[in-house]
Motif scaffolding. Structure first.
Motif, PDB file in Angstrom:
ATOM      1  N   VAL A   3      12.519  10.470   4.585  1.00 57.58           N
ATOM      2  CA  VAL A   3      11.330  11.289   4.393  1.00 57.58           C
ATOM      3  C   VAL A   3      11.806  12.726   4.219  1.00 57.58           C
ATOM      4  O   VAL A   3      12.555  13.241   5.050  1.00 57.58           O
ATOM      5  CB  VAL A   3      10.366  11.182   5.588  1.00 57.58           C
ATOM      6  N   THR A   4      11.384  13.338   3.122  1.00 55.04           N
ATOM      7  CA  THR A   4      11.736  14.721   2.832  1.00 55.04           C
ATOM      8  C   THR A   4      10.472  15.556   2.857  1.00 55.04           C
ATOM      9  O   THR A   4       9.450  15.156   2.303  1.00 55.04           O
ATOM     10  CB  THR A   4      12.409  14.830   1.453  1.00 55.04           C
ATOM     11  N   LEU A   5      10.551  16.707   3.507  1.00 53.77           N
ATOM     12  CA  LEU A   5       9.425  17.618   3.580  1.00 53.77           C
ATOM     13  C   LEU A   5       9.815  18.929   2.915  1.00 53.77           C
ATOM     14  O   LEU A   5      10.763  19.588   3.349  1.00 53.77           O
ATOM     15  CB  LEU A   5       9.028  17.875   5.035  1.00 53.77           C
ATOM     16  N   TYR A   6       9.100  19.279   1.856  1.00 52.19           N
ATOM     17  CA  TYR A   6       9.232  20.616   1.272  1.00 52.19           C
ATOM     18  C   TYR A   6       8.332  21.505   2.123  1.00 52.19           C
ATOM     19  O   TYR A   6       7.109  21.374   2.103  1.00 52.19           O
ATOM     20  CB  TYR A   6       8.826  20.616  -0.201  1.00 52.19           C
ATOM     21  N   HIS A   7       8.956  22.385   2.889  1.00 52.00           N
ATOM     22  CA  HIS A   7       8.324  23.059   4.017  1.00 52.00           C
ATOM     23  C   HIS A   7       8.390  24.567   3.899  1.00 52.00           C
ATOM     24  O   HIS A   7       9.390  25.126   3.450  1.00 52.00           O
ATOM     25  CB  HIS A   7       9.073  22.598   5.276  1.00 52.00           C
ATOM     26  N   ASN A   8       7.303  25.196   4.326  1.00 52.93           N
ATOM     27  CA  ASN A   8       7.280  26.642   4.494  1.00 52.93           C
ATOM     28  C   ASN A   8       6.856  26.897   5.937  1.00 52.93           C
ATOM     29  O   ASN A   8       5.696  26.665   6.288  1.00 52.93           O
ATOM     30  CB  ASN A   8       6.294  27.296   3.521  1.00 52.93           C
ATOM     31  N   PRO A   9       7.771  27.345   6.787  1.00 56.50           N
ATOM     32  CA  PRO A   9       7.442  27.526   8.197  1.00 56.50           C
ATOM     33  C   PRO A   9       6.360  28.575   8.444  1.00 56.50           C
ATOM     34  O   PRO A   9       5.768  28.600   9.523  1.00 56.50           O
ATOM     35  CB  PRO A   9       8.770  27.918   8.845  1.00 56.50           C
ATOM     36  N   ALA A  10       6.051  29.408   7.461  1.00 58.27           N
ATOM     37  CA  ALA A  10       4.989  30.400   7.613  1.00 58.27           C
ATOM     38  C   ALA A  10       3.606  29.790   7.400  1.00 58.27           C
ATOM     39  O   ALA A  10       2.592  30.441   7.650  1.00 58.27           O
ATOM     40  CB  ALA A  10       5.206  31.549   6.629  1.00 58.27           C
ATOM     41  N   CYS A  11       3.548  28.543   6.964  1.00 66.50           N
ATOM     42  CA  CYS A  11       2.290  27.872   6.644  1.00 66.50           C
ATOM     43  C   CYS A  11       1.880  26.948   7.789  1.00 66.50           C
ATOM     44  O   CYS A  11       2.636  26.047   8.176  1.00 66.50           O
ATOM     45  CB  CYS A  11       2.458  27.068   5.354  1.00 66.50           C
ATOM     46  N   GLY A  12       0.687  27.150   8.322  1.00 68.80           N
ATOM     47  CA  GLY A  12       0.205  26.327   9.419  1.00 68.80           C
ATOM     48  C   GLY A  12       0.085  24.859   9.052  1.00 68.80           C
ATOM     49  O   GLY A  12       0.440  23.982   9.845  1.00 68.80           O
ATOM     50  N   THR A  13      -0.401  24.560   7.848  1.00 67.64           N
ATOM     51  CA  THR A  13      -0.516  23.164   7.428  1.00 67.64           C
ATOM     52  C   THR A  13       0.859  22.520   7.360  1.00 67.64           C
ATOM     53  O   THR A  13       1.048  21.384   7.797  1.00 67.64           O
ATOM     54  CB  THR A  13      -1.236  23.056   6.071  1.00 67.64           C
ATOM     55  N   SER A  14       1.828  23.248   6.850  1.00 64.89           N
ATOM     56  CA  SER A  14       3.184  22.719   6.748  1.00 64.89           C
ATOM     57  C   SER A  14       3.766  22.458   8.140  1.00 64.89           C
ATOM     58  O   SER A  14       4.379  21.412   8.383  1.00 64.89           O
ATOM     59  CB  SER A  14       4.060  23.697   5.958  1.00 64.89           C
TER      60      SER A  14
END
Length: 122
Positions: A3-14
């Motif tokens: 499972v790969t997550l394209y993530h932005n730690p500044a985003c609450g949904t992410s």
């Protein structure tokens, strides 16, 4: 299964989607796509697994979406992926990819369609 997550730690949904994946007992490959932008080849793999149109990968708010003319419905998938490769902020986070499918998880509950094991018990 990977499972790969394209993530932005500044985003609450992410952040919420990352927590939901981990609560399901899965440790995803986390790609902070702003710090480590995906290559065009990476985006081709992502697009090949999408279960929605490529256009759904585009984020409009807070991005150069309008300035780049990305609202043109005649754009090809390749042109959309080129724009995301050039401007990673355009990626509509978070995006979850498995060995067989991928999808932006906005709202976060979309995750359950890709990873049913992440759904809370009924």
């Amino acid at each position: 299964m990977t499972v790969t997550l394209y993530h932005n730690p500044a985003c609450g949904t992410s952040r919420n989607v990352l927590a939901m994946i981990r609560e399901a007992g899965i440790e995803p490959v986390v790609i902070e796509y702003i710090k480590n932008p995906p290559t065009r080849a990476d985006l081709d793999v992502l697009a090949s697994r999408l279960c929605v149109p490529v256009r759904e990968l585009l984020r409009q708010r807070g991005t150069p979406y309008a300035e780049l003319g990305l609202d043109d419905p005649a754009l090809t998938d390749g042109q959309i992926l080129d724009a995301i490769a050039a401007h990673p902020v355009l990626l509509n986070r978070p995006v979850v990819m498995t060995d067989t499918t991928a999808r932006p998880c906005r709202p976060k509950e979309v995750l359950f369609e890709i990873l049913p094991e992440a759904a809370p018990p009924a």
